[in-house]
Motif scaffolding. Structure first.
Motif, PDB file in Angstrom:
ATOM      1  N   ILE A   1      -0.801   8.949  -6.124  1.00  0.00           N
ATOM      2  CA  ILE A   1      -2.027   9.620  -6.560  1.00  0.00           C
ATOM      3  C   ILE A   1      -3.257   8.810  -6.123  1.00  0.00           C
ATOM      4  CG2 ILE A   1      -3.340  10.445  -8.551  1.00  0.00           C
ATOM      5  CD1 ILE A   1      -0.701  10.918  -9.996  1.00  0.00           C
ATOM      6  N   ALA A   2      -3.191   7.484  -6.325  1.00  0.00           N
ATOM      7  CA  ALA A   2      -4.338   6.647  -5.965  1.00  0.00           C
ATOM      8  C   ALA A   2      -4.569   6.642  -4.455  1.00  0.00           C
ATOM      9  CB  ALA A   2      -4.140   5.226  -6.485  1.00  0.00           C
TER      10      ALA A   2
ATOM     11  N   GLY B   1      -5.315  -3.603  -2.375  1.00  0.00           N
ATOM     12  CA  GLY B   1      -5.571  -4.015  -3.755  1.00  0.00           C
ATOM     13  C   GLY B   1      -4.890  -3.092  -4.751  1.00  0.00           C
ATOM     14  N   VAL B   2      -4.952  -1.776  -4.458  1.00  0.00           N
ATOM     15  CA  VAL B   2      -4.331  -0.792  -5.340  1.00  0.00           C
ATOM     16  C   VAL B   2      -2.824  -1.022  -5.405  1.00  0.00           C
ATOM     17  CG1 VAL B   2      -3.693   1.641  -5.460  1.00  0.00           C
ATOM     18  CG2 VAL B   2      -6.080   0.995  -5.172  1.00  0.00           C
TER      19      VAL B   2
ATOM     20  N   LEU C   1       2.092  -3.681 -12.351  1.00  0.00           N
ATOM     21  CA  LEU C   1       2.409  -2.846 -13.518  1.00  0.00           C
ATOM     22  C   LEU C   1       3.755  -3.224 -14.129  1.00  0.00           C
ATOM     23  CD1 LEU C   1       1.471   0.878 -12.807  1.00  0.00           C
ATOM     24  CD2 LEU C   1       0.598  -0.601 -14.614  1.00  0.00           C
TER      25      LEU C   1
ATOM     26  N   TYR D   1      10.656   2.938 -14.418  1.00  0.00           N
ATOM     27  CA  TYR D   1       9.448   2.315 -13.877  1.00  0.00           C
ATOM     28  C   TYR D   1       9.270   2.446 -12.362  1.00  0.00           C
ATOM     29  CZ  TYR D   1       8.860   0.605 -18.572  1.00  0.00           C
ATOM     30  OH  TYR D   1       8.709   0.535 -19.918  1.00  0.00           O
TER      31      TYR D   1
ATOM     32  N   VAL E   1       7.439   5.581 -11.989  1.00  0.00           N
ATOM     33  CA  VAL E   1       6.067   5.424 -12.503  1.00  0.00           C
ATOM     34  C   VAL E   1       5.202   4.769 -11.433  1.00  0.00           C
ATOM     35  CG1 VAL E   1       4.645   4.240 -14.209  1.00  0.00           C
ATOM     36  CG2 VAL E   1       6.778   5.315 -14.915  1.00  0.00           C
TER      37      VAL E   1
ATOM     38  N   MET F   1      -2.034  -3.892  -7.648  1.00  0.00           N
ATOM     39  CA  MET F   1      -2.133  -3.570  -9.078  1.00  0.00           C
ATOM     40  C   MET F   1      -0.913  -2.769  -9.526  1.00  0.00           C
ATOM     41  SD  MET F   1      -5.641  -3.916 -10.420  1.00  0.00           S
ATOM     42  CE  MET F   1      -5.980  -2.355 -11.131  1.00  0.00           C
ATOM     43  N   VAL F   2      -0.478  -1.824  -8.673  1.00  0.00           N
ATOM     44  CA  VAL F   2       0.686  -1.013  -9.030  1.00  0.00           C
ATOM     45  C   VAL F   2       1.929  -1.889  -9.112  1.00  0.00           C
ATOM     46  CG1 VAL F   2       2.207   0.824  -8.230  1.00  0.00           C
ATOM     47  CG2 VAL F   2      -0.259   1.114  -8.097  1.00  0.00           C
TER      48      VAL F   2
ATOM     49  N   CYS G   1       3.717  -5.946 -16.432  1.00  0.00           N
ATOM     50  CA  CYS G   1       2.986  -5.770 -17.695  1.00  0.00           C
ATOM     51  C   CYS G   1       3.917  -5.306 -18.804  1.00  0.00           C
ATOM     52  CB  CYS G   1       1.870  -4.739 -17.531  1.00  0.00           C
ATOM     53  SG  CYS G   1       0.536  -5.298 -16.497  1.00  0.00           S
TER      54      CYS G   1
ATOM     55  N   VAL H   1       1.976   6.663  -9.501  1.00  0.00           N
ATOM     56  CA  VAL H   1       0.616   6.115  -9.603  1.00  0.00           C
ATOM     57  C   VAL H   1       0.099   5.746  -8.217  1.00  0.00           C
ATOM     58  CG1 VAL H   1      -0.745   4.207 -10.511  1.00  0.00           C
ATOM     59  CG2 VAL H   1       0.955   5.292 -11.956  1.00  0.00           C
TER      60      VAL H   1
END
Lengths: 309, 265
Positions: free
Chosen positions: A283-284, A20-21, A28, A273, A276, A24-25, A31, A280
């Motif tokens: 780290i997650a 799931g993480v 990004l 990006y 980025v 979401m990444v 977005c 992210v």
């Protein structure tokens, strides 16, 4: 056998969250307002360059296929290439990761060394001056964000007293101020939790029994109180690991510490990006891995948990 | 403790007044006065002047307005949204419940304000995008709390009776469940206010939030950090302001919790 099965289900749960993480990444990039390619290359880029970047990022493919490519890349350790330096993102992350690990590790150690004794002292002297002082320190530590505390520490210890460097990782002394800054919040939470857990443990009947048997007060505290107080404290510690990793992002920027957080913030400013996304994600995923490990440590600490798991 | 609570209420009320007052004289915060660059605190400007000779006091007041406005908007949006989702999931159970749990698990796997940083960074700087980023991250706490509370309240007798009497589920949730779980949610909202104020300042400090010349405590600290050697008041003033407001709100939250939700200590 039973333990193997719980191990399997916990790992499956962690893997589901990690999936799931990563989704979401992946999202990004979508977005970015307007066309991410325009944002990254600027208005005056040649049409050929735009097409090349669009193809390299896979933005010309259907969304589901893009997600599949991203996920396959992640599993192979391929997170794309930095748009600014043309270095593989994975290599950049590796270079910066050890600085973040060093900073977070040092802060964790400091927080435990400061928070546990502070909380224990407050509990053993509850209602007296020690207790009041500890709770003031705890409230301040919890409410003082790192971008306020950090510059204040720089003014005092680097500018006025000249004891420590303002920032950077060239000298070992450069670790002190960022580690103290990052540790303060966690130390405060730990002190508060230790105080509450110790007070609760002190009220248990077996403590009274130990005192009635004539044990010295230090024997009562060390042998009969601390172990019972340990579990809630460790739980809070585990929950706060995330705050430590998240806080590192801001703290690293304050002190110009070359970790993942600084890489993330700089890459956002450069609209790089892929970096980025990689920072992210790393780290997650580190946070998920740490939490899963802590989950397995609980039953070792308190056998009652294994039975109810 | 009573004294501390009263002091906290005075501090929060004071900042609210300052924020309202600042909107009456907006130009003061952006009026440049080049002869007075980096002037230390004194009789001319109570808290000194910044690198463009603007009054730090006026900028602090304008920053308070931004902080409190962002907190009000974000906490309202996230509290309503999170509570609604948590109520539905807890009350209906089944697929809706496990779906919400999975979703919140994924959000909680991003430590601290990492997700807000990434989102604000990708959306681009600006106060609107800060509110969006913090709202996307902030609903999770309310949803988890509302779900957990709903699960325990829906087993109570009066809810079963309402079911038996044929009351519609929507009415049960609004009239028989929500009032009973409101206390802990209000406590959560007060702590969320403090968290949002810190997060907005943090994003602005990183250059991802409120953009100059609009003053925010976060971007004041960011700009001031460059002049730490010659004008430390540029960092100390907004730092102390932020810390005072956050400490006061957290103390008020503690007080509220003791009164409204004593079991959640």
């Amino acid at each position: 056998m039973f333990e193997l099965r719980t191990l399997g289900s916990r790992l499956a749960g962690a893997a589901a969250v990690a999936l799931g993480v990563s989704f979401m990444v992946f999202l990004l990039l979508h977005c970015v307002p307007g066309d991410p390619v325009d944002v990254m290359l600027g208005e005056y880029a040649a049409a050929a360059d735009r097409l090349a970047l669009r193809a390299r990022l896979g933005l010309d493919l259907p969304l589901a296929e893009q997600w599949w490519h991203f996920l396959r890349g992640v599993l192979h350790g391929d997170l794309g290439v930095s748009l600014v330096s043309s270095t593989p993102v994975a290599q950049l992350l590796l270079e910066h990761f050890r600085y973040t690990a060093l900073l977070a590790g040092a802060a964790l150690l400091l927080a435990v060394l400061a928070g546990l004794p502070l909380g224990a002292l407050a509990a053993l002297h509850s209602g007296r001056a020690w207790d009041a002082a500890a709770s003031v320190v705890a409230v301040l530590g919890m409410s003082m964000p790192s971008f306020v505390l950090g510059p204040l520490l720089i003014i005092i210890f680097a500018v006025q007293l000249r004891w420590l460097p303002v920032g950077g990782a060239e000298h070992a002394a450069g670790l002190v101020l960022p580690a103290v800054t990052l540790a303060s919040g966690l130390a405060a939470v730990l002190a508060r939790m230790t105080r509450a857990a110790m007070l609760e443990a002190l009220a248990l009947p077996h403590v009274q029994a130990a005192r009635a048997r004539g044990l010295a007060e230090w024997q009562v505290v060390v042998g009969h109180v601390c172990r019972n107080a340990a579990l809630p404290v460790v739980t809070v510690l585990a929950l706060q690991l995330g705050a430590l990793l998240g806080g590192a992002v801001v703290t690293e920027t304050v002190f110009n510490w070359p970790g993942l957080g600084q890489l993330l913030v700089e890459s956002i400013a450069r609209r790089d990006y892929p970096v980025v996304q990689g920072a992210v994600l790393l780290i997650a995923l580190t946070y998920i891995a740490l939490n899963t490990v802590v989950d397995f440590l609980y039953p070792r600490l308190d056998p009652r948990i294994a039975l109810s798991a | 403790m009573k004294l501390g609570l009263r002091l906290a209420a005075v501090i929060v009320g004071g900042w609210l007044l300052v924020a309202i007052a600042s909107s009456l004289w907006p130009p003061a915060a952006v009026t440049v006065s080049l002869p007075d660059i980096l002037a230390p605190p004194g009789t001319d400007a109570l808290l000194g002047r910044d690198d463009l000779g603007r009054s730090v006091l006026a900028r602090l007041a304008a920053g308070a307005r931004i902080s409190l406005a962002v907190a009000a908007v974000v906490v309202t949006v996230t509290a309503v949204l999170g509570t609604a989702l948590g109520l539905v999931a807890g009350f209906c159970g089944g697929v809706a419940d496990s779906l919400l749990l999975r979703l919140t698990d994924v959000f909680l796997a991003f430590p601290g304000i990492l997700l807000a940083i990434a989102l604000a960074g990708v959306l681009g700087p600006g106060i609107g995008n800060v509110m969006i980023a913090l709202s996307v991250v902030g609903w999770v706490g309310f949803a988890r709390l509302a779900r957990a509370q709903t699960l325990s309240v829906k087993q109570r007798d009066h809810v079963h009776v309402a079911h038996a009497l044929g009351v519609t589920p929507l009415r049960i949730v609004l009239r028989h469940v929500l009032p009973l779980i409101a206390g802990p949610l209000i406590v959560e909202a007060s702590f969320a206010c403090a968290a949002v104020i810190v997060a907005e300042a943090g994003l602005s400090f990183l250059g991802l939030g409120v953009q100059p010349p609009t003053p925010s405590w976060g971007n004041m600290i960011r700009d001031g950090a460059r002049y730490v050697l010659v004008a430390p008041h540029l960092v100390i003033a907004p730092g102390v302001a932020l810390a005072s407001l956050v400490v006061a709100i957290n103390l008020l939250g503690d007080g509220l919790r003791d009164r409204l939700a004593p079991q959640r200590r």
